[in-house]
Design a protein around this motif. Structure first.
Motif, PDB file in Angstrom:
ATOM      1  N   GLY A 102       0.862  -1.146   0.023  1.00  0.00           N
ATOM      2  CA  GLY A 102       0.106  -0.089  -0.073  1.00  0.00           C
ATOM      3  C   GLY A 102       0.919   1.403   0.042  1.00  0.00           C
ATOM      4  N   PHE A 103       0.289   2.374   0.250  1.00  0.00           N
ATOM      5  CA  PHE A 103       0.865   3.614   0.687  1.00  0.00           C
ATOM      6  C   PHE A 103       0.369   4.382   1.647  1.00  0.00           C
ATOM      7  N   SER A 104       1.271   5.532   2.033  1.00  0.00           N
ATOM      8  CA  SER A 104       0.917   6.421   3.305  1.00  0.00           C
ATOM      9  C   SER A 104       0.910   7.694   2.436  1.00  0.00           C
ATOM     10  N   MET A 105       0.104   8.956   2.731  1.00  0.00           N
ATOM     11  CA  MET A 105       0.029  10.189   2.333  1.00  0.00           C
ATOM     12  C   MET A 105      -0.269  11.277   3.388  1.00  0.00           C
ATOM     13  N   ASN A 106       0.604  12.301   3.236  1.00  0.00           N
ATOM     14  CA  ASN A 106       0.504  13.282   4.160  1.00  0.00           C
ATOM     15  C   ASN A 106      -0.990  13.992   3.757  1.00  0.00           C
ATOM     16  N   LEU A 107      -1.591  14.504   4.890  1.00  0.00           N
ATOM     17  CA  LEU A 107      -3.067  15.193   4.726  1.00  0.00           C
ATOM     18  C   LEU A 107      -2.602  16.709   4.965  1.00  0.00           C
ATOM     19  N   TRP A 108      -2.173  16.946   6.331  1.00  0.00           N
ATOM     20  CA  TRP A 108      -1.865  18.443   6.594  1.00  0.00           C
ATOM     21  C   TRP A 108      -1.035  18.470   7.942  1.00  0.00           C
ATOM     22  N   LYS A 109      -0.189  19.719   7.935  1.00  0.00           N
ATOM     23  CA  LYS A 109       0.658  19.866   9.082  1.00  0.00           C
ATOM     24  C   LYS A 109      -0.251  20.297  10.148  1.00  0.00           C
ATOM     25  N   ALA A 117      -1.446  15.020  10.270  1.00  0.00           N
ATOM     26  CA  ALA A 117      -2.293  13.789  10.136  1.00  0.00           C
ATOM     27  C   ALA A 117      -1.724  13.289   8.547  1.00  0.00           C
ATOM     28  N   SER A 118      -2.022  11.951   8.527  1.00  0.00           N
ATOM     29  CA  SER A 118      -1.765  11.293   7.255  1.00  0.00           C
ATOM     30  C   SER A 118      -2.935  10.086   7.030  1.00  0.00           C
ATOM     31  N   ILE A 119      -2.887   9.625   5.827  1.00  0.00           N
ATOM     32  CA  ILE A 119      -3.681   8.195   5.616  1.00  0.00           C
ATOM     33  C   ILE A 119      -2.893   7.301   5.119  1.00  0.00           C
ATOM     34  N   MET A 120      -3.201   6.147   5.782  1.00  0.00           N
ATOM     35  CA  MET A 120      -2.435   4.770   5.260  1.00  0.00           C
ATOM     36  C   MET A 120      -3.481   3.732   4.485  1.00  0.00           C
ATOM     37  N   ILE A 121      -3.221   3.382   3.540  1.00  0.00           N
ATOM     38  CA  ILE A 121      -4.052   2.136   2.711  1.00  0.00           C
ATOM     39  C   ILE A 121      -3.221   1.146   2.532  1.00  0.00           C
ATOM     40  N   ILE A 136      -9.031 -10.957  -0.926  1.00  0.00           N
ATOM     41  CA  ILE A 136      -8.249  -9.808  -0.640  1.00  0.00           C
ATOM     42  C   ILE A 136      -8.669  -8.903   0.329  1.00  0.00           C
ATOM     43  N   GLY A 137      -7.998  -8.722   1.327  1.00  0.00           N
ATOM     44  CA  GLY A 137      -8.581  -7.525   2.354  1.00  0.00           C
ATOM     45  C   GLY A 137      -7.843  -6.105   2.135  1.00  0.00           C
ATOM     46  N   GLU A 138      -8.010  -5.487   3.282  1.00  0.00           N
ATOM     47  CA  GLU A 138      -7.472  -4.041   3.304  1.00  0.00           C
ATOM     48  C   GLU A 138      -7.541  -3.471   4.482  1.00  0.00           C
ATOM     49  N   ILE A 139      -6.399  -2.684   4.791  1.00  0.00           N
ATOM     50  CA  ILE A 139      -6.306  -1.739   5.858  1.00  0.00           C
ATOM     51  C   ILE A 139      -6.549  -0.410   5.542  1.00  0.00           C
ATOM     52  N   VAL A 140      -7.192   0.592   6.528  1.00  0.00           N
ATOM     53  CA  VAL A 140      -7.316   1.775   6.214  1.00  0.00           C
ATOM     54  C   VAL A 140      -6.972   2.414   7.491  1.00  0.00           C
ATOM     55  N   SER A 141      -6.144   3.437   7.610  1.00  0.00           N
ATOM     56  CA  SER A 141      -5.902   4.105   9.104  1.00  0.00           C
ATOM     57  C   SER A 141      -5.602   5.444   8.825  1.00  0.00           C
ATOM     58  N   LEU A 142      -6.470   6.422   9.842  1.00  0.00           N
ATOM     59  CA  LEU A 142      -5.781   7.775  10.069  1.00  0.00           C
ATOM     60  C   LEU A 142      -4.760   7.858  11.013  1.00  0.00           C
ATOM     61  N   ASN A 143      -3.778   8.493  10.856  1.00  0.00           N
ATOM     62  CA  ASN A 143      -2.695   8.623  11.748  1.00  0.00           C
ATOM     63  C   ASN A 143      -2.628  10.017  12.079  1.00  0.00           C
ATOM     64  N   PHE A 144      -2.508  10.366  13.533  1.00  0.00           N
ATOM     65  CA  PHE A 144      -2.359  11.870  14.092  1.00  0.00           C
ATOM     66  C   PHE A 144      -1.350  12.072  14.866  1.00  0.00           C
ATOM     67  N   TYR A 156      -1.530   9.224  18.047  1.00  0.00           N
ATOM     68  CA  TYR A 156      -2.809   8.156  17.730  1.00  0.00           C
ATOM     69  C   TYR A 156      -3.194   7.944  16.422  1.00  0.00           C
ATOM     70  N   ASN A 157      -3.599   6.764  16.297  1.00  0.00           N
ATOM     71  CA  ASN A 157      -4.245   5.962  15.161  1.00  0.00           C
ATOM     72  C   ASN A 157      -5.603   5.562  15.353  1.00  0.00           C
ATOM     73  N   ILE A 158      -6.473   5.692  14.299  1.00  0.00           N
ATOM     74  CA  ILE A 158      -7.849   5.013  14.351  1.00  0.00           C
ATOM     75  C   ILE A 158      -8.055   4.382  12.776  1.00  0.00           C
ATOM     76  N   GLY A 159      -8.328   3.339  13.018  1.00  0.00           N
ATOM     77  CA  GLY A 159      -8.319   2.460  11.543  1.00  0.00           C
ATOM     78  C   GLY A 159      -9.460   1.357  11.452  1.00  0.00           C
ATOM     79  N   TYR A 160      -9.401   0.551  10.101  1.00  0.00           N
ATOM     80  CA  TYR A 160     -10.449  -0.388   9.936  1.00  0.00           C
ATOM     81  C   TYR A 160      -9.808  -1.427   9.195  1.00  0.00           C
ATOM     82  N   VAL A 161     -10.051  -2.831   9.471  1.00  0.00           N
ATOM     83  CA  VAL A 161      -9.432  -3.908   8.915  1.00  0.00           C
ATOM     84  C   VAL A 161     -10.552  -4.644   8.358  1.00  0.00           C
ATOM     85  N   HIS A 162     -10.377  -5.097   7.074  1.00  0.00           N
ATOM     86  CA  HIS A 162     -11.189  -6.041   6.360  1.00  0.00           C
ATOM     87  C   HIS A 162     -10.177  -7.344   6.177  1.00  0.00           C
ATOM     88  N   GLU A 163     -10.403  -8.546   6.720  1.00  0.00           N
ATOM     89  CA  GLU A 163      -9.263  -9.401   6.513  1.00  0.00           C
ATOM     90  C   GLU A 163      -9.660 -10.483   5.389  1.00  0.00           C
TER      91      GLU A 163
END
Length: 246
Positions: A102-109, A117-121, A136-144, A156-163
């Motif tokens: 996957g990837f991680s991308m900056n959202l804002w400073k 914050a950044s988002i990881m997928i 196939i599953g996925e993980i989505v995480s918002l990282n602060f 702190y992180n909050i995320g979702y996992v589809h296994e």
């Protein structure tokens, strides 16, 4: 959530050149940096008459700064497991577990009370012989992250996992880190996973890290389950390579 997902997402200390990871960082690594994280965890979990030992030997996470504010990620877990029931060994195996790409991308400073914050997928790709696209599953995480002072930060992180077995859950990580000096840092964190119906696991984790150089860091940690009988200890070696110079 599987053990490898629980503990692959476990405090980040963010430096100008390198992230020594244990929560997902709120900012990506720099452009053209290849960061390699080798993590080994030994886990003991008991449920009734069953006891599971799991050991990553080790798992590898590769991060590459493709652009400013955008990184690619590849996670390749290698796991050794042993299961006992009533003190009798039921099975023992070594396995190449599900791959995460996957990837991680900056959202804002960070700005005042607004956290960085950044988002990881990541896509979870099964490696068993009965591979199907539907698995196939996925993980989505918002990282602060909020910088509390020169030495303290709140991550702190909050995320979702589809296994890959089609189960779904959320996870959280809340971490306080303390940078004692330019070489030594400590952290204390709470992490767990949950569904709409219940809190599956709730854990406390603490650790210490040492910066041998700007591009080489070692972190050690231990964790204890709060609402279930689980204990783990482990470490991460983080090495960053500037590919522009090579």
């Amino acid at each position: 959530m599987k053990l490898i997902l629980r503990f692959a997402l476990v405090t980040s200390f963010i430096f100008s050149k390198i992230n020594a990871q244990t929560a997902e960082p709120s900012a990506t690594i720099d452009k053209s940096i290849l960061q390699i994280e080798l993590e080994s965890l030994y886990t003991i979990q008991n449920e009734g008459s069953e006891k599971m030992n799991s050991w990553s030997i080790p798992s590898a996470l590769f991060r590459y700064g493709l652009l400013n504010g955008f990184e690619l990620q590849l996670n390749t877990p290698i796991i050794k497991e042993k299961l006992w029931k009533n003190n009798h060994l039921i099975h023992s195996l070594n396995k190449f577990d599900d791959i995460q790409i996957g990837f991680s991308m900056n959202l804002w400073k960070e700005k005042k009370l607004v956290p960085e914050a950044s988002i990881m997928i990541r896509t979870i790709v099964p490696t068993d012989k009965k591979f199907k696209l539907a698995k196939i599953g996925e993980i989505v995480s918002l990282n602060f992250s909020n910088k509390i002072s020169e030495k303290f930060s709140f991550n702190y992180n909050i995320g979702y996992v589809h296994e890959t077995d089609n189960s779904k859950s959320g996870f959280y990580i809340a971490n306080i880190s303390y940078e004692a000096n330019s070489k030594v840092h400590f952290f204390l964190e709470n992490f767990g996973d949950f569904t709409q119906e219940k809190l599956i696991s709730h854990n406390m984790n603490t650790g210490v890290g040492y910066n041998f150089s700007d591009n080489f860091i070692v972190d050690l940690s231990i964790s204890k389950g709060v609402n279930h009988n689980m204990f783990y200890t482990g470490g991460i070696i983080t090495w960053a390579i500037n590919t522009k110079k090579n």
